[in-house]
Design a protein around this motif. Structure first.
Motif, PDB file in Angstrom:
ATOM      1  N   ALA A  60       0.628  -0.988   0.095  1.00 12.63           N
ATOM      2  CA  ALA A  60      -0.025  -0.071  -0.165  1.00 12.63           C
ATOM      3  C   ALA A  60       0.913   1.278  -0.081  1.00 12.63           C
ATOM      4  N   ALA A  61       0.521   2.255  -0.706  1.00 12.46           N
ATOM      5  CA  ALA A  61       1.345   3.205  -0.901  1.00 12.46           C
ATOM      6  C   ALA A  61       0.694   4.538  -0.299  1.00 12.46           C
ATOM      7  N   TYR A  62       1.499   5.372   0.361  1.00 12.14           N
ATOM      8  CA  TYR A  62       1.172   6.806   0.802  1.00 12.14           C
ATOM      9  C   TYR A  62       1.781   7.893   0.669  1.00 12.14           C
ATOM     10  N   LYS A  63       1.375   8.857  -0.332  1.00 12.81           N
ATOM     11  CA  LYS A  63       2.153   9.985  -1.017  1.00 12.81           C
ATOM     12  C   LYS A  63       1.289  11.197  -0.436  1.00 12.81           C
ATOM     13  N   TYR A  64       1.863  11.802   0.523  1.00 10.57           N
ATOM     14  CA  TYR A  64       3.150  11.954   1.009  1.00 10.57           C
ATOM     15  C   TYR A  64       3.089  12.040   2.531  1.00 10.57           C
ATOM     16  N   VAL A  65       4.216  11.627   3.376  1.00 11.02           N
ATOM     17  CA  VAL A  65       4.112  11.616   4.682  1.00 11.02           C
ATOM     18  C   VAL A  65       5.297  12.470   5.062  1.00 11.02           C
ATOM     19  N   ASP A  66       4.884  13.647   5.927  1.00 17.45           N
ATOM     20  CA  ASP A  66       6.157  14.297   6.467  1.00 17.45           C
ATOM     21  C   ASP A  66       6.484  13.911   7.812  1.00 17.45           C
ATOM     22  N   PHE A  67       7.740  13.542   7.840  1.00 16.97           N
ATOM     23  CA  PHE A  67       8.476  13.080   9.138  1.00 16.97           C
ATOM     24  C   PHE A  67       9.237  14.064   9.937  1.00 16.97           C
ATOM     25  N   GLY A  68       9.336  15.362   9.412  1.00 15.41           N
ATOM     26  CA  GLY A  68       9.925  16.266   9.927  1.00 15.41           C
ATOM     27  C   GLY A  68      11.354  15.766  10.050  1.00 15.41           C
ATOM     28  N   HIS A  69      11.920  16.136  11.414  1.00 15.82           N
ATOM     29  CA  HIS A  69      13.361  15.855  11.598  1.00 15.82           C
ATOM     30  C   HIS A  69      13.609  14.467  11.682  1.00 15.82           C
ATOM     31  N   GLY A  70      12.531  13.693  11.733  1.00 17.02           N
ATOM     32  CA  GLY A  70      13.013  12.120  12.051  1.00 17.02           C
ATOM     33  C   GLY A  70      11.752  11.519  13.005  1.00 17.02           C
ATOM     34  N   VAL A  71      11.909  10.203  12.930  1.00 19.33           N
ATOM     35  CA  VAL A  71      11.011   9.343  13.856  1.00 19.33           C
ATOM     36  C   VAL A  71      11.814   8.285  14.067  1.00 19.33           C
ATOM     37  N   GLN A  72      11.146   7.391  15.256  1.00 23.07           N
ATOM     38  CA  GLN A  72      11.791   6.406  15.937  1.00 23.07           C
ATOM     39  C   GLN A  72      10.838   5.043  16.089  1.00 23.07           C
ATOM     40  N   THR A  73       9.675   5.323  15.981  1.00 29.55           N
ATOM     41  CA  THR A  73       8.782   3.972  16.055  1.00 29.55           C
ATOM     42  C   THR A  73       7.677   4.274  15.010  1.00 29.55           C
ATOM     43  N   PHE A  74       7.124   2.991  14.653  1.00 25.73           N
ATOM     44  CA  PHE A  74       6.095   2.476  13.953  1.00 25.73           C
ATOM     45  C   PHE A  74       5.143   1.978  14.605  1.00 25.73           C
ATOM     46  N   THR A  75       3.809   2.392  14.719  1.00 30.51           N
ATOM     47  CA  THR A  75       2.857   1.603  15.450  1.00 30.51           C
ATOM     48  C   THR A  75       1.744   1.504  14.593  1.00 30.51           C
ATOM     49  N   ALA A  76       1.052   0.093  14.538  1.00 31.79           N
ATOM     50  CA  ALA A  76       0.160  -0.275  13.624  1.00 31.79           C
ATOM     51  C   ALA A  76      -1.112  -0.931  14.514  1.00 31.79           C
ATOM     52  N   SER A  77      -2.320  -0.835  14.079  1.00 31.81           N
ATOM     53  CA  SER A  77      -3.694  -1.804  14.622  1.00 31.81           C
ATOM     54  C   SER A  77      -3.597  -2.727  13.526  1.00 31.81           C
ATOM     55  N   VAL A  78      -3.544  -4.088  14.051  1.00 36.43           N
ATOM     56  CA  VAL A  78      -3.513  -5.204  13.160  1.00 36.43           C
ATOM     57  C   VAL A  78      -4.408  -6.352  13.709  1.00 36.43           C
ATOM     58  N   ALA A  79      -5.029  -7.267  12.910  1.00 38.78           N
ATOM     59  CA  ALA A  79      -5.692  -8.336  13.100  1.00 38.78           C
ATOM     60  C   ALA A  79      -5.052  -9.472  12.338  1.00 38.78           C
ATOM     61  N   ALA A  80      -5.123 -10.595  13.049  1.00 41.15           N
ATOM     62  CA  ALA A  80      -4.708 -11.851  12.230  1.00 41.15           C
ATOM     63  C   ALA A  80      -5.109 -13.145  13.114  1.00 41.15           C
ATOM     64  N   ASP A  81      -5.655 -14.300  12.075  1.00 37.06           N
ATOM     65  CA  ASP A  81      -5.794 -15.439  12.707  1.00 37.06           C
ATOM     66  C   ASP A  81      -4.894 -16.517  12.676  1.00 37.06           C
ATOM     67  N   ARG A  82      -3.479 -16.094  12.146  1.00 39.74           N
ATOM     68  CA  ARG A  82      -2.360 -16.750  12.300  1.00 39.74           C
ATOM     69  C   ARG A  82      -1.137 -15.863  12.522  1.00 39.74           C
TER      70      ARG A  82
END
Length: 145
Positions: free
Chosen positions: A49-71
């Motif tokens: 999946a593509a996202y154009k554009y995201v502003d990171f500013g001077h940088g980031v340290q973490t990525f958090t996602a809401s996810v669901a899986a049955d495996r």
């Protein structure tokens, strides 16, 4: 068309609905989410999946996602500027107990600053997929400082 429409870049530290993708590749598509709105579902190995554009500013340290899986065994690769672009992080997706049982996962990222295109590429190290060949679902994501 871009993910932010006519507005400026999406702020990296704000929660970004996964369904805002301006490009989807493979079997991944948007669908109704049990938590409201839309999520990305029907994710197969190698989809992105593509996202154009995201502003990171001077940088980031973490990525958090809401996810669901049955495996267990899915991975969200976070890449810049293309589906095989610079890899800035990998976030594992465990078995959450079902495809509408949501949890958040956080991983470290490095090497992102300024305004960049973000690609979420969906893979697995274990090939633990369900009977339909799908990996997991994603509702939203955000980056942290």
């Amino acid at each position: 068309m871009t993910s932010q429409g006519v507005a400026g870049p999406l702020p990296a530290t704000a929660q970004i609905r996964a369904s805002l993708a301006c490009g989807l590749s493979g079997t991944v598509h948007t669908e109704d989410c049990s938590e409201g709105g839309l999520n990305l579902g029907a994710i197969s190995y190698g989809d992105h999946a593509a996202y154009k554009y995201v502003d990171f500013g001077h940088g980031v340290q973490t990525f958090t996602a809401s996810v669901a899986a049955d495996r267990p065994g899915g991975i969200v690769e976070i890449r810049l500027d293309g589906p095989l672009g610079k890899l800035i992080g990998r976030c594992s997706v465990p078995n959450t107990g079902g495809l509408q049982t949501w949890t958040t996962r956080t991983c470290k990222v490095e090497g992102a600053s300024g305004v960049r295109a973000v690609y979420l590429r969906f893979v697995t190290d274990t090939f633990a997929i369900d009977a339909t060949g799908k990996l997991f679902k994603v509702a939203w994501f955000q980056f942290g400082r």
